[in-house]
Design an enzyme around this catalytic site. Sequence first.
Site, mmCIF file in Angstrom:
data_model
loop_
_atom_site.group_PDB
_atom_site.id
_atom_site.type_symbol
_atom_site.label_atom_id
_atom_site.label_comp_id
_atom_site.label_asym_id
_atom_site.label_seq_id
_atom_site.Cartn_x
_atom_site.Cartn_y
_atom_site.Cartn_z
ATOM 1 N N GLY A 1 0.828 -1.206 0.000
ATOM 2 C CA GLY A 1 0.000 0.000 0.000
ATOM 3 C C GLY A 1 0.857 1.248 0.000
ATOM 4 O O GLY A 1 0.889 1.985 0.990
ATOM 5 N N THR A 2 1.553 1.495 -1.098
ATOM 6 C CA THR A 2 2.535 2.591 -1.138
ATOM 7 C C THR A 2 1.903 3.962 -0.948
ATOM 8 O O THR A 2 2.557 4.878 -0.447
ATOM 9 C CB THR A 2 3.308 2.563 -2.467
ATOM 10 O OG1 THR A 2 2.366 2.615 -3.563
ATOM 11 C CG2 THR A 2 4.128 1.287 -2.587
ATOM 12 N N ARG A 3 0.627 4.102 -1.317
ATOM 13 C CA ARG A 3 -0.013 5.413 -1.174
ATOM 14 C C ARG A 3 -0.285 5.781 0.278
ATOM 15 O O ARG A 3 -0.614 6.932 0.585
ATOM 16 C CB ARG A 3 -1.307 5.457 -1.984
ATOM 17 C CG ARG A 3 -1.069 5.689 -3.471
ATOM 18 C CD ARG A 3 -2.368 5.745 -4.236
ATOM 19 N NE ARG A 3 -2.887 4.419 -4.508
ATOM 20 C CZ ARG A 3 -4.043 4.180 -5.136
ATOM 21 N NH1 ARG A 3 -4.795 5.196 -5.528
ATOM 22 N NH2 ARG A 3 -4.444 2.936 -5.374
ATOM 23 N N MET A 4 -0.139 4.811 1.195
ATOM 24 C CA MET A 4 -0.266 5.122 2.618
ATOM 25 C C MET A 4 0.969 5.855 3.142
ATOM 26 O O MET A 4 0.932 6.448 4.222
ATOM 27 C CB MET A 4 -0.472 3.839 3.430
ATOM 28 C CG MET A 4 -1.745 3.096 3.118
ATOM 29 S SD MET A 4 -3.265 3.978 3.537
ATOM 30 C CE MET A 4 -3.283 3.799 5.312
#
Length: 291
Positions: free
Chosen positions: A22-25
Amino acid sequence: MTPPPPADARRPAAIVMAAGLGTRMRSKLPKVLHPLCGRPMLAYVIDAGREATGSAPLVVYSDATAAIVDAFAGAARFVRQAEPRGTGDAVAVALAQLPAEAGEVLVLSGDVPRVTPALLEELLEARRLDEAVISLVAVDAFDPSGLGRVVRTSAGSVDRIVEERDADDEQRAIAQINAGIYAFDGRWLRDRIGALHASPATGELYLTELVAIARAEGRLVTAVDVEDTGPGMTGINDRSQLAQAEWDLRTDLNVAHMRAGVTMQDPSTVYLDATVELASDVVLEANVVIR
């Protein structure tokens, strides 16, 4: 701790996809371990899968999300996706660990915590009723931007799922999106999972291609339509969506407590963890936090 026994082959089996960091976290913590009302978001998905099937779900993790194994030891079974190559590959890895006789397979997304056992049971029943090889959850989204659209046939069944980057203007105007929650005919899924093609852009295998495969065979794909209840139903990808999902869940929890006899002088300022228990006639004043 000894892991739970394998799923009973006579009952549906549940797979939970949780291999993405979940890189956008913008966090070192795996996305599915970020808390919602005091519990990791993955906990709600595991609970729903277990209640709908009667056995512990099989959770697919990767090296990037290995922390979930300790976090949920005893609550789920686990299988490692050595090289994350998309949702299709994740399900293929999991199928190798399920009983060969499993007649139905639920596939859930670890970042959709508002899924409920009732919805999963409705999805299974819809698949059985229509003898469909796939049934999926379609959300009537307020804002479908960036999400895969559910394209219907003239008869109302599902024809295909089109990712936004591949959609034309007419398809982008469709408000229904794919929630990433599926019920499969188990035998059909085992026979077709190896037919997925790697994306020329990413090299990944996408589970949604199975819809196109089923339709090419003349097989039926159906959907259970649900209303948009926020990121918890359409997928949580960043911290703003996490905050919105927390607000939505907290609102539901507070309403449930008030209906059970708890007084809240200002519910908008009452923050309760999901596992908090309150007796009737408890009075909570403003600005209360109970963990």
